[in-house]
Design a protein around this motif. Structure first.
Motif, PDB file in Angstrom:
ATOM      1  N   PRO A 108      65.740  42.157  84.205  1.00 53.48           N
ATOM      2  CA  PRO A 108      66.787  41.233  84.683  1.00 53.48           C
ATOM      3  C   PRO A 108      67.686  41.883  85.732  1.00 53.48           C
ATOM      4  N   ASP A 121      75.226  36.022  83.712  1.00 55.04           N
ATOM      5  CA  ASP A 121      75.049  34.603  83.422  1.00 55.04           C
ATOM      6  C   ASP A 121      74.801  34.389  81.929  1.00 55.04           C
ATOM      7  N   GLU A 146      71.905  38.057  86.365  1.00 51.70           N
ATOM      8  CA  GLU A 146      71.297  37.299  85.254  1.00 51.70           C
ATOM      9  C   GLU A 146      71.924  37.678  83.912  1.00 51.70           C
ATOM     10  N   ARG A 181      62.589  38.017  80.047  1.00 48.18           N
ATOM     11  CA  ARG A 181      62.962  38.571  81.356  1.00 48.18           C
ATOM     12  C   ARG A 181      63.129  40.080  81.210  1.00 48.18           C
TER      13      ARG A 181
END
Ligand code: FES
Ligand code: FES
Length: 173
Positions: free
Chosen positions: A129, A136, A133, A126
């Motif tokens: 991001p 997370d 995110e 990713r």
């Protein structure tokens, strides 16, 4: 299939940060203990020893892994990466490490090796991001010192630079 006997030591050969490595371990020895005590690779930290804090995070064959929940014998024949592999040279920091330094994203540093490994792995998948995110991702790591905010800033700062770096790596191959 070979049955492993408790107490018996087994020879393990694997790649550690790209270099052929070997050692011996009993079947019950954890990868954290093997790395730190047998190989002397003490960059991987040990906190909770039951998969919660994330301090021991490494990658095994490109997959993120808790070294405290992995047996040393399981990495026989594998490609293991640890925080020691992030720096391009002994006198230079990697892109993520530089960003952590720039944003003061560590204090005691106990959580840092694991967080760097998770971010390095995640940002390959990713490269752009969102903050949500990154938050997370960090929910899988415990940091007692920073309040996480500087870590988030460092991760977002490093993301774009890492994406350029990984693109250049692929072009060079
Ligand atoms: S030491 Fe492995 S997750 Fe805490
Ligand atoms: S910097 Fe101390 S635990 Fe994260």
């Amino acid at each position: 299939m070979t049955r492993l006997q408790s107490g018996e030591r087994h020879r393990i050969r694997f790649k550690l940060n790209g270099a052929a490595t070997h050692g011996e371990a009993e079947p019950r020895m954890l990868l954290t203990d093997f790395l730190r005590q047998q190989i002397g690779a003490t960059g991987t930290h040990v906190g909770c020893e039951h998969g919660v804090c994330g301090a021991c995070t490494v990658t095994v064959d490109g997959m993120i892994a808790r070294a405290c929940l992995t047996l040393a014998v399981q990495v026989d024949g594998s490609d293991v990466r640890t925080v020691e592999g992030l720096a391009p040279a002994s006198d230079r920091l990697g892109i993520l490490q530089e960003a952590f330094k720039r944003h003061h994203a560590l204090q005691c540093g106990f959580c840092t090796a694991g967080i760097l490994m998770s971010l390095d792995h995640y940002l390959r998948e990713r490269p752009d991001p969102t903050e949500a995110e990154i938050r997370d991702l960090l929910s899988g790591h415990l940091c007692r010192c920073t309040g996480y905010t500087p870590i988030i800033h460092a991760a977002l700062d490093a993301a774009g630079r890492l994406a350029d770096h990984h693109r250049a790596e692929k072009t060079d191959v």
